[in-house]
Design a protein around this motif. Structure first.
Motif, PDB file in Angstrom:
ATOM      1  N   SER A  73       0.823  -1.205   0.000  1.00 49.61           N
ATOM      2  CA  SER A  73       0.000   0.000   0.000  1.00 49.61           C
ATOM      3  C   SER A  73       0.860   1.261   0.000  1.00 49.61           C
ATOM      4  N   MET A  74       1.941   1.257   0.781  1.00 48.48           N
ATOM      5  CA  MET A  74       2.829   2.422   0.796  1.00 48.48           C
ATOM      6  C   MET A  74       3.521   2.589  -0.555  1.00 48.48           C
ATOM      7  N   LYS A  75       3.860   1.487  -1.176  1.00 49.74           N
ATOM      8  CA  LYS A  75       4.450   1.531  -2.520  1.00 49.74           C
ATOM      9  C   LYS A  75       3.505   2.230  -3.487  1.00 49.74           C
ATOM     10  N   LEU A  76       2.222   1.860  -3.460  1.00 52.59           N
ATOM     11  CA  LEU A  76       1.249   2.465  -4.368  1.00 52.59           C
ATOM     12  C   LEU A  76       1.124   3.963  -4.140  1.00 52.59           C
ATOM     13  N   GLN A  77       1.089   4.372  -2.884  1.00 52.68           N
ATOM     14  CA  GLN A  77       0.954   5.801  -2.595  1.00 52.68           C
ATOM     15  C   GLN A  77       2.174   6.576  -3.071  1.00 52.68           C
ATOM     16  N   ALA A  78       3.355   6.036  -2.832  1.00 54.76           N
ATOM     17  CA  ALA A  78       4.574   6.717  -3.290  1.00 54.76           C
ATOM     18  C   ALA A  78       4.619   6.772  -4.812  1.00 54.76           C
ATOM     19  N   GLU A  79       4.220   5.681  -5.463  1.00 56.69           N
ATOM     20  CA  GLU A  79       4.235   5.656  -6.925  1.00 56.69           C
ATOM     21  C   GLU A  79       3.221   6.623  -7.521  1.00 56.69           C
ATOM     22  N   ALA A  80       2.109   6.834  -6.823  1.00 53.57           N
ATOM     23  CA  ALA A  80       1.125   7.799  -7.318  1.00 53.57           C
ATOM     24  C   ALA A  80       1.753   9.187  -7.433  1.00 53.57           C
ATOM     25  N   LEU A  81       2.625   9.519  -6.501  1.00 52.54           N
ATOM     26  CA  LEU A  81       3.324  10.807  -6.552  1.00 52.54           C
ATOM     27  C   LEU A  81       4.379  10.807  -7.647  1.00 52.54           C
ATOM     28  N   LEU A  82       5.134   9.723  -7.744  1.00 55.58           N
ATOM     29  CA  LEU A  82       6.193   9.655  -8.750  1.00 55.58           C
ATOM     30  C   LEU A  82       5.642   9.710 -10.167  1.00 55.58           C
ATOM     31  N   LYS A  83       4.449   9.155 -10.371  1.00 56.80           N
ATOM     32  CA  LYS A  83       3.873   9.061 -11.710  1.00 56.80           C
ATOM     33  C   LYS A  83       2.967  10.234 -12.062  1.00 56.80           C
ATOM     34  N   SER A  84       2.741  11.120 -11.117  1.00 61.91           N
ATOM     35  CA  SER A  84       1.825  12.232 -11.388  1.00 61.91           C
ATOM     36  C   SER A  84       2.428  13.226 -12.377  1.00 61.91           C
TER      37      SER A  84
ATOM     38  N   LEU B 195      -3.261 -10.536   4.053  1.00 62.12           N
ATOM     39  CA  LEU B 195      -3.718  -9.324   4.725  1.00 62.12           C
ATOM     40  C   LEU B 195      -3.143  -8.088   4.038  1.00 62.12           C
ATOM     41  N   GLY B 196      -1.869  -8.173   3.667  1.00 57.92           N
ATOM     42  CA  GLY B 196      -1.246  -7.067   2.949  1.00 57.92           C
ATOM     43  C   GLY B 196      -1.895  -6.828   1.602  1.00 57.92           C
ATOM     44  N   SER B 197      -2.262  -7.896   0.921  1.00 62.98           N
ATOM     45  CA  SER B 197      -2.927  -7.755  -0.375  1.00 62.98           C
ATOM     46  C   SER B 197      -4.282  -7.075  -0.216  1.00 62.98           C
ATOM     47  N   THR B 198      -4.974  -7.412   0.861  1.00 61.37           N
ATOM     48  CA  THR B 198      -6.265  -6.768   1.130  1.00 61.37           C
ATOM     49  C   THR B 198      -6.085  -5.267   1.322  1.00 61.37           C
TER      50      THR B 198
ATOM     51  N   THR C 183      -6.022   8.049   5.387  1.00 58.86           N
ATOM     52  CA  THR C 183      -5.767   7.366   6.664  1.00 58.86           C
ATOM     53  C   THR C 183      -6.015   5.860   6.546  1.00 58.86           C
ATOM     54  N   THR C 184      -6.143   5.367   5.330  1.00 60.20           N
ATOM     55  CA  THR C 184      -6.491   3.959   5.109  1.00 60.20           C
ATOM     56  C   THR C 184      -5.475   3.019   5.742  1.00 60.20           C
ATOM     57  N   ILE C 185      -4.187   3.293   5.569  1.00 64.71           N
ATOM     58  CA  ILE C 185      -3.159   2.365   6.042  1.00 64.71           C
ATOM     59  C   ILE C 185      -3.145   2.292   7.565  1.00 64.71           C
ATOM     60  N   SER C 186      -3.096   3.429   8.230  1.00 64.31           N
ATOM     61  CA  SER C 186      -3.035   3.421   9.689  1.00 64.31           C
ATOM     62  C   SER C 186      -4.295   2.825  10.300  1.00 64.31           C
ATOM     63  N   THR C 187      -5.446   3.117   9.716  1.00 61.93           N
ATOM     64  CA  THR C 187      -6.703   2.558  10.231  1.00 61.93           C
ATOM     65  C   THR C 187      -6.733   1.047  10.078  1.00 61.93           C
ATOM     66  N   PHE C 188      -6.294   0.554   8.923  1.00 64.02           N
ATOM     67  CA  PHE C 188      -6.295  -0.886   8.657  1.00 64.02           C
ATOM     68  C   PHE C 188      -5.357  -1.615   9.617  1.00 64.02           C
ATOM     69  N   VAL C 189      -4.147  -1.079   9.807  1.00 63.28           N
ATOM     70  CA  VAL C 189      -3.180  -1.737  10.684  1.00 63.28           C
ATOM     71  C   VAL C 189      -3.701  -1.795  12.112  1.00 63.28           C
TER      72      VAL C 189
ATOM     73  N   VAL D 106      -6.106   0.555  -0.964  1.00 63.27           N
ATOM     74  CA  VAL D 106      -5.376   1.792  -1.274  1.00 63.27           C
ATOM     75  C   VAL D 106      -5.320   2.048  -2.769  1.00 63.27           C
ATOM     76  N   ALA D 107      -5.383   0.970  -3.563  1.00 61.80           N
ATOM     77  CA  ALA D 107      -5.263   1.120  -5.012  1.00 61.80           C
ATOM     78  C   ALA D 107      -6.309   2.086  -5.538  1.00 61.80           C
ATOM     79  N   PRO D 108      -5.900   3.032  -6.376  1.00 61.39           N
ATOM     80  CA  PRO D 108      -6.869   3.987  -6.915  1.00 61.39           C
ATOM     81  C   PRO D 108      -7.882   3.289  -7.792  1.00 61.39           C
ATOM     82  N   PRO D 109      -9.117   3.739  -7.790  1.00 64.24           N
ATOM     83  CA  PRO D 109     -10.107   3.107  -8.667  1.00 64.24           C
ATOM     84  C   PRO D 109      -9.713   3.277 -10.125  1.00 64.24           C
ATOM     85  N   ALA D 110     -10.034   2.281 -10.911  1.00 65.75           N
ATOM     86  CA  ALA D 110      -9.725   2.366 -12.328  1.00 65.75           C
ATOM     87  C   ALA D 110     -10.508   3.505 -12.955  1.00 65.75           C
ATOM     88  N   PRO D 111      -9.908   4.214 -13.892  1.00 63.44           N
ATOM     89  CA  PRO D 111     -10.642   5.311 -14.532  1.00 63.44           C
ATOM     90  C   PRO D 111     -11.886   4.794 -15.230  1.00 63.44           C
TER      91      PRO D 111
END
Length: 558
Positions: free
Chosen positions: A266-277, A317-320, A293-299, A325-330
């Motif tokens: 999930s953290m990878k996806l969030q960081a990549e969203a910034l890198l790819k913007s 659990l990590g996959s869930t 707050t998805t990650i902290s709430t889930f943990v 966190v994954a952005p919805p598909a356009p």
């Protein structure tokens, strides 16, 4: 004489000592000595630019503003100035991100002499060299992180160092979300508590990355490195003497490696969203990712499952979490859909409507058998967006009907290929060429003893149809077509007209951008139709058709 010669340099030394003590031998009597002017020290604080942040010249290196230490405040563009200069480490806390409006709850540091304080200079303050930070983030060699403002813009507002800013924000995202995970576990919400955690996390990140490893390659973040960063931070916070006791206890109670496994994706996806913007989207993406707050709430909700070493369940659990966190598909555009996911069967004045859900249910839909020759299939087709077809576009369609009873083996498979399709003002015009089209039907009797392959091509050659995409109902002659196919197969074995019961029906169309009415994709499906049989009925050749598929159930009734 010798004694006098020794007195002269001694007297001179006394004069020098007196001057160093504050006297001014060169100043005329009654005139005050001149004190040299101080040299101001200026810089900029970046999580994008921070406004209203407190900047400390940390002369004793403890990270806290003590008596006698100088502070200042960041102004527009994150700029700050120490009027009397600063030759120590700079520490930045508080303030607001000028672009997103979000409060900054971390702690930025920069070594003495730096004119920029950012998450990257914080890693340098934690012990990394500039070259090590550049290598870990894939930044150009020679980039001066201590002097280059990542958030600088041109007069027109364009980013000057877009790649540097995105990588700076990606590191900040990892630092911030790791901090929030630990704070959430310990129920800490005060800014001062978060700052203590952030400092420990940043230190652990710096120590780990100093040992080597690449956090990202281009815009792709290494999830294994992220997992290691979270683990090392958890180990440090769980033993820290500075963070709140509740946080320390809560983090220490969990398995640090399991925390890393669960949060890495999930953290990878969030960081990549910034890198790819895109440069123009950086502010919007930063606001969305930092606010999440998805990650902290889930943990926190699943902490009880993270007390032991990782297992396959931990990975699941990590996959869930990653899926959350994954952005919805356009939203899909430019496709064709069955309007309302509905169809109807019409026999004279009798019409019965069905939904796709009806067709796809276990019960399925009931169809009188044999079909009346005049029965029509009516369906409305919608165009979403403006789809395009390739030049000389061809369609291939296939259908499979299989008996579902335990003892029954009845099956009908068929396909037709090289069908012409063109986009017209009214919709799709579909035509079967008189030459070059292939159409085969394969049938199996209910007892499985009789099998046949029938060439159906000459019977469909030259057929035209138009599917209007203006929302009107299109009529397809179903009865005659099905009955003809059945009649041809029946030439080889009898009993087809006596078929009754439940059958699985699969329909595949290759060559059209078909979707459900809500835009969701139809599952990719393959139908393989035998096209030649040996004397024992085994297939010696076949044709496979793959494309968007619709699978449902029909019951043949009287």
């Amino acid at each position: 004489m010798s004694f006098k010669l020794r007195l002269i340099p001694a007297a001179a030394a006394a004069c020098v000592i007196a001057a160093c003590g504050g006297g001014d031998a060169g100043a005329p009597p009654g005139v005050a000595p001149v004190t040299p002017a101080a040299t101001p020290t200026s810089g900029v604080a970046v999580d994008d630019h921070l406004v209203g942040a407190t900047v400390l010249c940390d002369s004793n290196g403890n990270g806290t503003a003590d008596a006698g230490e100088v502070t200042t405040t960041t102004l527009s563009g994150g700029a700050f100035t120490f009027a009397t200069g600063c030759s120590s480490t700079v520490v930045v806390t508080g303030g607001i991100n000028a672009d997103t409006g979000l409060a900054f709850k971390g702690v930025l540091k920069a070594p003495a002499g730096a004119t920029v304080a950012s998450p990257l200079t914080t890693l340098i303050a934690a012990g990394m060299s500039q070259a090590q930070v550049l290598s870990a983030l894939g930044l150009p060699a020679g980039t001066d992180l201590l002097k280059t403002d990542p958030a600088a813009t041109t007069a027109g507002g364009a980013l000057v160092n877009g790649d540097l800013l995105k990588k700076t924000l990606a590191v900040q995202q990892l630092l911030q979300k790791t901090t929030e995970v630990f704070a959430g576990l310990g129920g800490a919400s005060e800014t001062a508590s978060l700052q203590k955690i952030y400092s420990e996390v940043a230190t652990s990140f710096g120590i780990l990355l100093k040992g080597g490893g690449t956090l990202n390659t281009g815009t792709t973040v290494d999830s294994a490195v992220v997992a290691s960063l979270v683990k090392s931070a958890a180990d440090r916070v769980g033993q820290s003497a500075t963070v709140d006791a509740a946080v320390k206890t809560a983090v220490a109670a969990l398995n640090a490696e399991s925390l890393g496994v669960v949060t890495a994706g999930s953290m990878k996806l969030q960081a990549e969203a910034l890198l790819k913007s895109a440069d123009a989207d950086v502010t919007r993406v930063t606001s969305a990712q930092q606010s999440s707050t998805t990650i902290s709430t889930f943990v926190k909700s699943n902490a009880s499952q993270l007390t032991a070493a990782p297992t396959p369940a931990t990975t699941t659990l990590g996959s869930t979490l990653t899926g959350q966190v994954a952005p919805p598909a356009p939203a899909p555009t430019d496709y064709i859909a069955v309007t309302g996911d509905a169809l109807s069967l019409v026999n004279g004045n009798v019409s019965k409507s069905y939904s796709m859900a009806d067709f796809q249910s276990d019960a399925g839909i009931s169809v009188a058998w044999p079909l009346p020759p005049s029965m029509l299939l009516k369906v409305a087709v919608s165009q979403v967006g403006s789809y395009t077809l390739a030049a000389n576009q061809k369609l291939t369609t296939a259908v499979a009907i299989s008996e579902t009873t335990a003892s029954g083996k009845a099956e009908v498979l068929g396909y037709i290929d090289n069908v012409n399709v063109a986009k017209t003002a009214g919709g799709l015009e579909i035509s079967v060429p008189t030459t070059g089209a292939n159409s085969m039907v394969y049938g199996v009797s209910s007892d499985g003893k009789k099998k046949a392959v029938i060439d159906f091509g000459s019977s469909v050659a030259g057929v035209h149809n138009t599917l209007l995409t203006s929302g009107v109902l299109n009529s397809i002659v179903l009865g005659n077509v099905v009955n003809y196919a059945i009649n041809q197969v029946s030439n080889d074995f009898t009993g087809i007209y006596s078929l009754r019961g439940k059958y699985k029906v699969t329909i595949v169309i290759n060559g059209l951008p078909l979707r459900k009415a809500d835009g969701s994709e139809l599952a990719s499906t393959t139908i393989t139709v035998p096209t030649a049989l040996d004397k024992n009925g085994a297939a010696t050749a076949s044709k496979s058709v793959t494309g968007p598929g619709l699978v449902g159930t029909i019951s043949l009734t009287d």
